[in-house]
Design an enzyme around this catalytic site. Structure first.
Site, mmCIF file in Angstrom:
data_model
loop_
_atom_site.group_PDB
_atom_site.id
_atom_site.type_symbol
_atom_site.label_atom_id
_atom_site.label_comp_id
_atom_site.label_asym_id
_atom_site.label_seq_id
_atom_site.Cartn_x
_atom_site.Cartn_y
_atom_site.Cartn_z
ATOM 1 N N GLU A 33 0.852 -1.183 0.000
ATOM 2 C CA GLU A 33 0.000 0.000 0.000
ATOM 3 C C GLU A 33 0.884 1.228 0.000
ATOM 4 O O GLU A 33 2.101 1.107 -0.001
ATOM 5 C CB GLU A 33 -0.948 -0.049 1.207
ATOM 6 C CG GLU A 33 -0.463 0.689 2.371
ATOM 7 C CD GLU A 33 0.173 0.026 3.537
ATOM 8 O OE1 GLU A 33 -0.501 -0.689 4.268
ATOM 9 O OE2 GLU A 33 1.350 0.319 3.756
ATOM 10 N N GLY A 34 0.256 2.404 -0.039
ATOM 11 C CA GLY A 34 1.016 3.655 0.010
ATOM 12 C C GLY A 34 1.823 3.918 -1.249
ATOM 13 O O GLY A 34 2.801 4.641 -1.205
#
Length: 169
Positions: free
Chosen positions: A58-59
């Site tokens: 993620e991110g």
């Protein structure tokens, strides 16, 4: 909600400076690749234990980590869950500079005090130029990662990992 959180880092118009003086795990680590400057103490560690938790990156890390660290190191971190020391993070280009823990506060303060002396419009325009080539791609990656995570959160691997984690003593 996660998608909007990460988008705020992607679109942030001002200089983002990260200071890491201990463990940096999960979303704190992955979004750090969206910062403009990252200072770490020699006691800092960086960890993205996604596959041990039944999750996916993620991110924007599935895109930003290979770009920043190179594919081999990014795969080791994202797929195998390797925890990076501050020295390793510096070596692969993830952090800007590493300071001894006992001087970390003084050294980072000294560098942060230089920022107001920079020409603000020049700084903002320079950041736009640097980020502009990747901005649309980062948003697309963020969208894809969030969609994958939703599926993973509902899957058996993630539920099993969460139950295992909660049952630890």
């Amino acid at each position: 909600m996660l998608e909007k959180f990460v988008s705020a880092f992607i679109d942030h118009p001002k200089l983002l400076v990260g200071l890491v003086h201990g463990p940096c795990i999960g979303i704190a680590f992955t979004t750090m690749a969206l910062y403009d400057v990252v200072y770490a103490s020699d006691q800092a560690t960086f960890h993205a234990p996604f596959t041990s938790l039944g999750l996916t990156p993620e991110g924007t890390s599935s895109y930003s980590f290979p770009k920043v660290m190179g594919p081999a190191k990014a795969n080791e971190v994202l797929l195998l869950g390797k925890k990076l020391s501050a020295a390793e993070a510096l070596e692969c280009g993830f952090v800007t500079e590493v300071f001894p823990a006992d001087t970390f506060e003084v050294e980072t303060k000294r560098r942060l005090e230089l920022l107001p002396k920079l020409a603000p419009i020049s700084l903002k325009e320079s950041k736009i130029l640097i980020r502009s080539l990747d901005q649309a791609k980062l948003h697309k990656v963020n969208d894809l990662e969030c969609k994958r995570l939703i599926g993973m959160w509902q899957g058996d691997e993630c539920l099993s990992a969460a139950a295992k984690f909660l049952s630890r003593k």
